[in-house]
Motif scaffolding. Sequence first.
Motif, PDB file in Angstrom:
ATOM      1  N   PRO A  82       0.820  -1.207   0.000  1.00 26.68           N
ATOM      2  CA  PRO A  82       0.000   0.000   0.000  1.00 26.68           C
ATOM      3  C   PRO A  82       0.860   1.266   0.000  1.00 26.68           C
ATOM      4  CG  PRO A  82       0.219  -0.840   2.224  1.00 26.68           C
ATOM      5  CD  PRO A  82       0.950  -1.816   1.323  1.00 26.68           C
ATOM      6  N   SER A  83       0.230   2.393  -0.304  1.00 27.54           N
ATOM      7  CA  SER A  83       0.852   3.677   0.007  1.00 27.54           C
ATOM      8  C   SER A  83       1.014   3.729   1.521  1.00 27.54           C
ATOM      9  CB  SER A  83      -0.063   4.825  -0.431  1.00 27.54           C
ATOM     10  OG  SER A  83      -0.170   4.869  -1.828  1.00 27.54           O
ATOM     11  N   THR A  84       2.014   4.465   1.973  1.00 25.81           N
ATOM     12  CA  THR A  84       2.207   4.573   3.432  1.00 25.81           C
ATOM     13  C   THR A  84       1.095   5.415   4.083  1.00 25.81           C
ATOM     14  OG1 THR A  84       3.733   6.364   2.890  1.00 25.81           O
ATOM     15  CG2 THR A  84       4.704   4.256   3.555  1.00 25.81           C
ATOM     16  N   VAL A 161     -12.117  17.982  -2.945  1.00 27.84           N
ATOM     17  CA  VAL A 161     -10.979  17.147  -3.352  1.00 27.84           C
ATOM     18  C   VAL A 161     -10.972  15.862  -2.534  1.00 27.84           C
ATOM     19  CG1 VAL A 161      -8.454  17.018  -3.504  1.00 27.84           C
ATOM     20  CG2 VAL A 161      -9.597  19.193  -3.920  1.00 27.84           C
ATOM     21  N   ARG A 162     -10.973  14.733  -3.229  1.00 33.26           N
ATOM     22  CA  ARG A 162     -10.832  13.444  -2.510  1.00 33.26           C
ATOM     23  C   ARG A 162      -9.383  13.297  -2.054  1.00 33.26           C
ATOM     24  NH1 ARG A 162      -7.153   8.909  -3.276  1.00 33.26           N
ATOM     25  NH2 ARG A 162      -7.988   7.277  -1.935  1.00 33.26           N
ATOM     26  N   THR A 163      -9.198  12.871  -0.795  1.00 38.33           N
ATOM     27  CA  THR A 163      -7.850  12.570  -0.309  1.00 38.33           C
ATOM     28  C   THR A 163      -7.815  11.119   0.163  1.00 38.33           C
ATOM     29  OG1 THR A 163      -8.206  13.061   2.027  1.00 38.33           O
ATOM     30  CG2 THR A 163      -7.640  14.920   0.602  1.00 38.33           C
ATOM     31  N   GLU A 201      -6.028  13.626  -6.204  1.00 34.43           N
ATOM     32  CA  GLU A 201      -4.606  13.792  -6.492  1.00 34.43           C
ATOM     33  C   GLU A 201      -3.902  12.442  -6.442  1.00 34.43           C
ATOM     34  OE1 GLU A 201      -4.327  12.902  -2.819  1.00 34.43           O
ATOM     35  OE2 GLU A 201      -2.463  13.992  -3.154  1.00 34.43           O
ATOM     36  N   ASN A 202      -3.118  12.186  -7.476  1.00 37.63           N
ATOM     37  CA  ASN A 202      -2.372  10.937  -7.614  1.00 37.63           C
ATOM     38  C   ASN A 202      -1.302  11.147  -8.679  1.00 37.63           C
ATOM     39  OD1 ASN A 202      -2.710   8.203  -6.361  1.00 37.63           O
ATOM     40  ND2 ASN A 202      -4.874   8.756  -6.509  1.00 37.63           N
ATOM     41  N   PRO A 203      -0.303  10.268  -8.761  1.00 40.37           N
ATOM     42  CA  PRO A 203       0.696  10.402  -9.818  1.00 40.37           C
ATOM     43  C   PRO A 203       0.094  10.217 -11.220  1.00 40.37           C
ATOM     44  CG  PRO A 203       1.500   9.032  -8.036  1.00 40.37           C
ATOM     45  CD  PRO A 203       0.041   9.242  -7.777  1.00 40.37           C
TER      46      PRO A 203
HETATM   47  O1  PAF Z   1      -4.937   7.477  -3.903  1.00 43.08           O
HETATM   48  C1  PAF Z   1      -4.730   6.392  -3.315  1.00 43.08           C
HETATM   49  O2  PAF Z   1      -5.541   5.918  -2.527  1.00 43.08           O
HETATM   50  C2  PAF Z   1      -3.397   5.710  -3.539  1.00 43.08           C
HETATM   51  O3  PAF Z   1      -2.505   6.589  -4.149  1.00 43.08           O
HETATM   52  C3  PAF Z   1      -3.485   4.407  -4.347  1.00 43.08           C
HETATM   53  C4  PAF Z   1      -3.750   4.695  -5.806  1.00 43.08           C
HETATM   54  C5  PAF Z   1      -4.573   3.456  -3.825  1.00 43.08           C
HETATM   55  C6  PAF Z   1      -2.179   3.641  -4.257  1.00 43.08           C
HETATM   56  O4  PAF Z   1      -1.869   3.249  -2.953  1.00 43.08           O
END
Ligand code: PAF
Length: 320
Positions: A82-84, A161-163, A201-203
């Motif tokens: 997962p993302s941290t 904005v969704r976080t 927001e995301n890459p």
């Molecule tokens: O936006 C998120 O929740 C995260 O960046 C993702 C895409 C699930 C990756 O961990």
Amino acid sequence: MPPIPDVSGSVVEGDDNDYKLKFSIGTTQSGAQYRGLEYFEKIVEARSDGHIQVELFHSAQLGDDLQAVSALQSGTLEMTAPSTSPLVNMFPQFAVFDLPFLFPTPEIADEVLDGEIGDSMLDVASSNGLVAIGWAENGYRQLTNSQTAVDSPDDLSGLKVRTMQNPIHLDIWRTLGANPTPMSFAELFTALEQGVVDGQENPWITIQSSRFNEVQGYASETNHVYTPFITLVSERFWNKLPENYQQLLVDAAQQMGVYEREVSRTLNDQIKQELIDDGMQITELTPEQVATFQQSLSPVYDEWREQIGGDLIDAIRARS
Ligand code: PAF
């Protein structure tokens, strides 16, 4: 896209048992992360001589980041990455990765993740039923939305904005004047499509591979947060493995982390251009505009410095 490297290294002797390892992630099959997983699968299956069979799942098929971590803890899933950010309630140290503009270059992110700071965080995260064995990257986050071009915090007023489920991310967008909503990634496309939220927001890679450009006309290259992926194994599964296989997973996670970051960075600019070609209006911020965002976000540092640890923040900043 950099090709998956040849799998090298001698076969690792295990025991007489065969193992099944399900590895699930939240991002889609066309993202850099899944490509990294394919490399991990090849290494592990080849070097265990087929005694560890890896099965890959993408797009939160087995649950979003938080659900996958719980599944590791209960032993119903073997691995996730997962993302941290959604894990800060469990591991408050991870919050340092959520501070805005703390990692000005990918090289500095690598130094931190692959050095003492990253190692100590892997130790910390090896608890609560989890074993943390490596780093990869989600990468630099960019803002997209359906309403307006954004090149200054003034443009964000009231924007929904969704976080990720993370208090610093909420703080960032509130401080900038937006109206942030934490939400699971699995619900995000529909929420954007139906206008429940205006932006996210995301890459770039995730923006494209999740088709957000189909429902978001605008993007800004804010690079506001660098998000790592942490590679986690279920402790229950880990404890069943002979030591040689544990080490094999660690080595494969390390190789995956190097390759996945290469893929992510190689694809970044290419995908940004593809999004532009597909009609997305992308605003590239000038250094002065970035500085305005940074200045507006200094209260976030005041708020979190003590909790996260001033020494840690300063040690990372000293690398710039
Ligand atoms: O936006 C998120 O929740 C995260 O960046 C993702 C895409 C699930 C990756 O961990």
